[in-house]
Design a protein around this motif. Structure first.
Motif, short mmCIF file in Angstrom:
data_model
loop_
_atom_site.label_atom_id
_atom_site.label_comp_id
_atom_site.label_asym_id
_atom_site.label_seq_id
_atom_site.Cartn_x
_atom_site.Cartn_y
_atom_site.Cartn_z
N VAL A 1 0.83 -1.21 0.00
CA VAL A 1 0.00 0.00 0.00
C VAL A 1 0.86 1.25 0.00
CG1 VAL A 1 -1.78 1.28 1.25
CG2 VAL A 1 -1.91 -1.20 1.11
N GLY A 2 2.00 1.20 0.69
CA GLY A 2 2.91 2.36 0.67
C GLY A 2 3.38 2.67 -0.74
N ALA A 3 3.78 1.62 -1.47
CA ALA A 3 4.23 1.83 -2.86
C ALA A 3 3.08 2.29 -3.74
CB ALA A 3 4.83 0.53 -3.40
N ALA A 4 1.89 1.70 -3.54
CA ALA A 4 0.73 2.09 -4.34
C ALA A 4 0.35 3.55 -4.11
CB ALA A 4 -0.45 1.18 -4.02
N THR A 5 0.32 3.96 -2.85
CA THR A 5 -0.03 5.34 -2.52
C THR A 5 1.01 6.32 -3.03
OG1 THR A 5 -1.18 4.57 -0.54
CG2 THR A 5 -0.65 6.92 -0.64
N SER A 6 2.27 5.90 -3.00
CA SER A 6 3.35 6.81 -3.41
C SER A 6 3.31 7.15 -4.89
CB SER A 6 4.70 6.20 -3.04
OG SER A 6 4.98 5.08 -3.86
N VAL A 7 2.72 6.27 -5.72
CA VAL A 7 2.69 6.56 -7.16
C VAL A 7 1.31 7.02 -7.65
CG1 VAL A 7 4.57 4.99 -7.70
CG2 VAL A 7 2.23 4.13 -7.75
#
Length: 336
Positions: A250-256
């Motif tokens: 989720v961190g990677a998804a939110t970051s992009v």
């Protein structure tokens, strides 16, 4: 033969979900503001021709569709895993502070001008924020396996990250920077490239793999925490895997893509009854359902507002808020 636990045979259910994902993915490749004939697009891609048509396909639509697939699958999976672990039907990925912390990291990249220096500062900032947020949640929760302690720690991190995000918006000297931050916070898959795909994909895939390892412990947890421990599952280790997997994916998804809410809340509820309330079946089903839902929503924003594209986070919130209200009312009726 239909089992009394499964309203729809499982092979049929997963086949339908798979077909829905494929149809939504293909639809995402074929829909866009550029007026391109479908036959012309397919002919140009298959022939390997170079030109504006193939440029639009490979540089704009394909990375957007891949991100929609990965992010939707991530949100659906994490929502199902968190609801199973916390035994809370209203749980979703943002409950442990990952989304808010990732958003704060990206906002700080905007605020300090790093995003204008190099494009990948934004996703890097988001992933760093998510990592720090999860670390704080773990420290606050300590060794306690209590779902309430875990939720309260997540709420504390979410509230603090939201306050700092608001402070950054309030203190931004450039109104255009503040507007850019606001637009990013609404969540969108527009204007994303393969750089965003390559950056986020390893973290999303690794996070999803880690989350799939908690399927059997979550099955045991449906019998109660004591029963799960008797069966040999360490709930502390399960929580750490759950938090780490959620933070990565989720961190990677939110970051992009910014904050895209409600997907992780809606999808598990729609599919739970069809999987016999078994987390080991609900997790992969929610991955497929989340991917299909987010890809469909991304198609909808392009069709509903072709001139000035509606942000996908706004659309999912418009769909999810009434659904959330329905769940709250349903829970209240059960308690009466």
């Amino acid at each position: 033969m239909r089992s009394k636990n499964y309203p729809v045979p499982l092979p049929l259910l997963f086949s339908l979900l798979g077909l829905a994902v494929v149809a939504a993915f293909v639809g995402s490749l074929l829909v866009g503001p550029a007026d391109i004939d479908i036959g012309e697009l397919l002919a140009a891609v298959l022939a390997g021709e170079e030109g504006s048509t193939t440029l639009i396909f490979y540089e704009i639509r394909l990375p957007r569709a891949i991100l929609g697939l990965m992010i939707g699958a991530t949100l659906g999976l994490t929502g199902a895993a968190l609801q199973g672990f916390l035994r809370n039907p209203l749980a979703e990925p943002g409950i442990i502070g990952v989304s808010a912390a990732a958003s704060l990291g990206a906002v700080l990249a905007f605020y300090f001008g790093l995003a204008s220096l190099f494009a990948l500062a934004l996703p890097f900032g988001g992933m760093l924020g998510a990592a720090l947020g999860v670390l704080v949640v773990q420290l606050l929760a300590g060794k306690s396996n209590s779902p309430l302690t875990f939720i309260l720690a997540g709420v504390a991190v979410t509230s603090f990250a939201a306050a700092l995000t608001s402070l950054a918006l309030n203190m931004a000297e450039n109104p255009f920077a503040a507007l850019e931050i606001m637009f990013w916070l609404l969540g969108s898959l527009a204007d994303r490239s393969f750089e965003h795909v390559w950056l986020s994909a390893p973290f999303i895939l690794l996070g999803c793999l880690i989350l799939m390892t908690v399927a059997r412990p979550l099955d045991a947890l449906t019998l109660g925490e004591e029963a799960a421990q008797t069966m040999g599952f360490d709930m502390g280790a399960v929580r750490r895997r759950l938090v780490f997997g959620t933070a990565l994916s989720v961190g990677a998804a939110t970051s992009v893509a910014g904050a895209i809410g409600f997907v992780g809340l809606i999808v598990p509820h729609l599919l739970r009854g069809l999987t016999g309330n078994r987390p080991s079946l609900l997790l992969p089903a929610s991955m497929l359902g989340g991917a299909a839902l987010l890809l469909t929503a991304d198609i909808a924003v392009r069709l509903l507002s072709p001139g000035r594209e509606l942000k996908i986070g706004v659309l999912t919130a418009l769909i999810g808020a009434p659904f959330f209200l329905y769940l709250v009312l349903q829970q209240r009726r059960r308690l009466l």
